[in-house]
Design a protein around this motif. Structure first.
Motif, PDB file in Angstrom:
ATOM      1  N   LEU A  71       0.837  -1.200   0.000  1.00  0.00           N
ATOM      2  CA  LEU A  71       0.000   0.000   0.000  1.00  0.00           C
ATOM      3  C   LEU A  71       0.875   1.254   0.000  1.00  0.00           C
ATOM      4  O   LEU A  71       0.512   2.269  -0.615  1.00  0.00           O
ATOM      5  CB  LEU A  71      -0.930  -0.015   1.212  1.00  0.00           C
ATOM      6  CG  LEU A  71      -2.104  -0.993   1.120  1.00  0.00           C
ATOM      7  CD1 LEU A  71      -2.896  -1.014   2.415  1.00  0.00           C
ATOM      8  CD2 LEU A  71      -3.025  -0.644  -0.059  1.00  0.00           C
ATOM      9  N   ALA A  72       2.021   1.211   0.665  1.00  0.00           N
ATOM     10  CA  ALA A  72       2.957   2.331   0.584  1.00  0.00           C
ATOM     11  C   ALA A  72       3.520   2.461  -0.834  1.00  0.00           C
ATOM     12  O   ALA A  72       3.709   3.570  -1.341  1.00  0.00           O
ATOM     13  CB  ALA A  72       4.087   2.146   1.598  1.00  0.00           C
ATOM     14  N   SER A  73       3.758   1.321  -1.482  1.00  0.00           N
ATOM     15  CA  SER A  73       4.220   1.360  -2.876  1.00  0.00           C
ATOM     16  C   SER A  73       3.172   1.994  -3.780  1.00  0.00           C
ATOM     17  O   SER A  73       3.509   2.699  -4.742  1.00  0.00           O
ATOM     18  CB  SER A  73       4.545  -0.056  -3.356  1.00  0.00           C
ATOM     19  OG  SER A  73       5.566  -0.643  -2.571  1.00  0.00           O
ATOM     20  N   ALA A  74       1.905   1.735  -3.475  1.00  0.00           N
ATOM     21  CA  ALA A  74       0.830   2.350  -4.263  1.00  0.00           C
ATOM     22  C   ALA A  74       0.851   3.861  -4.114  1.00  0.00           C
ATOM     23  O   ALA A  74       0.542   4.599  -5.058  1.00  0.00           O
ATOM     24  CB  ALA A  74      -0.521   1.781  -3.824  1.00  0.00           C
TER      25      ALA A  74
ATOM     26  N   LYS B 252       2.744  10.247  -4.346  1.00  0.00           N
ATOM     27  CA  LYS B 252       2.702  10.721  -2.957  1.00  0.00           C
ATOM     28  C   LYS B 252       3.921  10.175  -2.207  1.00  0.00           C
ATOM     29  O   LYS B 252       3.814   9.311  -1.335  1.00  0.00           O
ATOM     30  CB  LYS B 252       1.400  10.271  -2.292  1.00  0.00           C
ATOM     31  CG  LYS B 252       0.153  10.782  -3.002  1.00  0.00           C
ATOM     32  CD  LYS B 252      -1.113  10.230  -2.353  1.00  0.00           C
ATOM     33  CE  LYS B 252      -2.359  10.717  -3.066  1.00  0.00           C
ATOM     34  NZ  LYS B 252      -3.603  10.160  -2.461  1.00  0.00           N
ATOM     35  N   LEU B 253       5.074  10.701  -2.545  1.00  0.00           N
ATOM     36  CA  LEU B 253       6.308  10.193  -1.966  1.00  0.00           C
ATOM     37  C   LEU B 253       6.390  10.443  -0.463  1.00  0.00           C
ATOM     38  O   LEU B 253       6.837   9.579   0.300  1.00  0.00           O
ATOM     39  CB  LEU B 253       7.506  10.844  -2.661  1.00  0.00           C
ATOM     40  CG  LEU B 253       7.991  10.195  -3.965  1.00  0.00           C
ATOM     41  CD1 LEU B 253       9.093  11.033  -4.579  1.00  0.00           C
ATOM     42  CD2 LEU B 253       8.501   8.796  -3.701  1.00  0.00           C
ATOM     43  N   ALA B 254       5.978  11.613  -0.044  1.00  0.00           N
ATOM     44  CA  ALA B 254       6.064  11.941   1.381  1.00  0.00           C
ATOM     45  C   ALA B 254       5.183  11.011   2.205  1.00  0.00           C
ATOM     46  O   ALA B 254       5.595  10.512   3.268  1.00  0.00           O
ATOM     47  CB  ALA B 254       5.660  13.395   1.609  1.00  0.00           C
ATOM     48  N   GLU B 255       3.959  10.756   1.716  1.00  0.00           N
ATOM     49  CA  GLU B 255       3.063   9.858   2.444  1.00  0.00           C
ATOM     50  C   GLU B 255       3.609   8.431   2.443  1.00  0.00           C
ATOM     51  O   GLU B 255       3.489   7.705   3.441  1.00  0.00           O
ATOM     52  CB  GLU B 255       1.675   9.893   1.814  1.00  0.00           C
ATOM     53  CG  GLU B 255       0.989  11.249   1.927  1.00  0.00           C
ATOM     54  CD  GLU B 255      -0.370  11.241   1.266  1.00  0.00           C
ATOM     55  OE1 GLU B 255      -1.083  10.228   1.354  1.00  0.00           O
ATOM     56  OE2 GLU B 255      -0.742  12.271   0.651  1.00  0.00           O
ATOM     57  N   ALA B 256       4.212   8.005   1.326  1.00  0.00           N
ATOM     58  CA  ALA B 256       4.789   6.668   1.272  1.00  0.00           C
ATOM     59  C   ALA B 256       5.943   6.536   2.261  1.00  0.00           C
ATOM     60  O   ALA B 256       6.072   5.525   2.963  1.00  0.00           O
ATOM     61  CB  ALA B 256       5.267   6.366  -0.148  1.00  0.00           C
ATOM     62  N   ALA B 257       6.789   7.574   2.330  1.00  0.00           N
ATOM     63  CA  ALA B 257       7.905   7.534   3.270  1.00  0.00           C
ATOM     64  C   ALA B 257       7.403   7.445   4.709  1.00  0.00           C
ATOM     65  O   ALA B 257       7.947   6.694   5.528  1.00  0.00           O
ATOM     66  CB  ALA B 257       8.783   8.771   3.086  1.00  0.00           C
ATOM     67  N   SER B 258       6.344   8.199   5.030  1.00  0.00           N
ATOM     68  CA  SER B 258       5.778   8.141   6.380  1.00  0.00           C
ATOM     69  C   SER B 258       5.233   6.757   6.687  1.00  0.00           C
ATOM     70  O   SER B 258       5.393   6.239   7.804  1.00  0.00           O
ATOM     71  CB  SER B 258       4.672   9.191   6.521  1.00  0.00           C
ATOM     72  OG  SER B 258       5.188  10.502   6.336  1.00  0.00           O
ATOM     73  N   ALA B 259       4.585   6.143   5.684  1.00  0.00           N
ATOM     74  CA  ALA B 259       4.028   4.803   5.884  1.00  0.00           C
ATOM     75  C   ALA B 259       5.127   3.788   6.138  1.00  0.00           C
ATOM     76  O   ALA B 259       5.008   2.916   7.012  1.00  0.00           O
ATOM     77  CB  ALA B 259       3.189   4.413   4.672  1.00  0.00           C
TER      78      ALA B 259
END
Length: 379
Positions: free
Chosen positions: A231-234, A240-247
């Motif tokens: 889901l972070a890869s999605a 949404k790189l920042a949100e993926a990094a946070s995840a």
């Protein structure tokens, strides 16, 4: 016994094919060849004498000379063609020894290294033997045969699904996971496996169906690592790189020290941070809002698809007016892939690269984003 008989016949035939020419004797020149040549020479001498005495006209003499010459040439050609190749005695001996040595050496090696006494087995017999003596392909064939006869065996589908995944047979893994969920019930592990299989079948793109499977897994097990990772890869695919990094950061905080997911997660997080540091502040996102998504969730599948296609078309139109929106191109590219419109996705990639410039920073980022979706900017 039949094998040895057939092998002996084939060996004998191949050996005779080589030995017979070696054993043949060359034919000499026909016995009448030299006599014919003497006759033609006498005729030519007599013709010269008659021409000298004036008994034959010069033109007729010339024509007669030409005819005798043709006969002499034809006689010499027949003599050359009658000669057969000659083989020396040493050549015949060496050739024969080599031909006989090949089958003797090969049969001897097979007798020492091969297994000529093992009886042949049909596929059915091999599948019936002990699993410990079977290869992986034979075990899979056995399982597939069992499930073909017993399609309601949920346990069999549950065992076979991850095997398909490890072998890269993603479409078959999707079918196996779906059957296992239908027959055995939904678990976090099965739902996450289905999502991963769908992602693999989609060429690495986390589709909407795969996201739903991962979300179902998290509802059953809130810390399910495979689902959290994909889901972070999605989010990365959405730009949404920042949100993926946070995840990924939150996932690392929850993972045990010996979890096999720590390595992939740390690598993905490091890459996301590097890209964020290189890109700087992100532009405002364009595309469907949360209200649009909530509205779409309550629609029928046909209406929802029409709404999504309408929003994608609107995003495409905005990019034609403002072609320097990197995040807009990223969203458009992924939207076309999720909708299964690969031709439009390739066209969007070409237009975006032309608008952003292949040598610019935004163009480089767009090419890297396309590569994560399985597309190449050089296509």
């Amino acid at each position: 016994m039949v094998f040895w008989f057939v092998a002996a016949l084939l060996t004998l035939g191949a050996s005779l094919t080589v030995l017979l020419p070696l054993a043949g004797r060359s034919k000499g020149v026909p016995s009448g060849g030299e006599h014919d040549l003497e006759v033609y020479r006498d005729q030519l001498a007599e013709l010269e004498r008659d021409a000298a005495r004036g008994l034959i006209q010069p033109a007729d003499a010339e024509q007669a000379r030409a005819e005798i010459a043709r006969r002499i040439i034809r006689s010499g050609s027949d003599e050359a063609s009658a000669r057969a190749p000659r083989f020396s005695t040493t050549g015949r001996v060496l050739g024969g020894a080599a031909v006989l040595a090949v089958p003797l050496v090969s049969w001897g090696l097979y007798g020492m290294l091969g297994s000529p006494d093992i009886p042949s087995q049909s596929l059915q017999e091999r599948l019936a033997q002990s699993p410990a003596e079977s290869s992986v392909d034979e075990l899979i064939a056995r399982a597939e045969g069992h499930l073909a006869a017993n399609p309601g065996d949920g346990r069999g589908w549950d065992v076979l699904a991850p095997v398909y995944m490890r072998m890269g047979r993603f479409d078959q893994a999707v079918t196996a996971y779906r059957n296992a969920i239908r027959l055995q019930g939904s678990t976090a592990e099965r739902e996450a496996g289905l999502g991963e299989a769908l992602t693999g079948a989609g060429g690495g793109v986390v589709s909407a169906e795969a996201q739903q499977a991962f979300e179902r897994a998290l509802r059953l097990e809130k810390d399910q690592p495979k689902s959290r990772f994909f889901l972070a890869s999605a989010l990365v695919q959405d730009g949404k790189l920042a949100e993926a990094a946070s995840a990924w950061e939150a996932m690392l905080a929850d993972l045990p020290a010996d979890s096999p997911w720590r390595g992939p997660t740390e690598q993905a997080l490091a890459e996301a941070r590097n890209r964020l540091a290189a890109s700087g502040p992100m532009k405002p996102a364009s595309g469907p809002t949360q209200q649009d998504m909530d509205t779409a969730a309550s629609m029928s599948p046909e209406d929802r698809k029409a709404m999504i296609e309408s929003m994608v078309a609107g995003l495409d139109a905005k990019l034609r007016q403002n072609p320097h929106d990197l995040e807009g191109w990223q969203r458009l590219l992924r939207s076309y892939l999720v909708l299964g419109k690969n031709d439009e996705a390739h066209a969007a990639l070409s237009r975006g690269m032309a608008a952003l410039g292949s040598t610019t920073e935004d163009g480089r980022k767009f090419a890297e984003f396309a590569a994560t979706l399985g597309l190449s900017a050089t296509e």
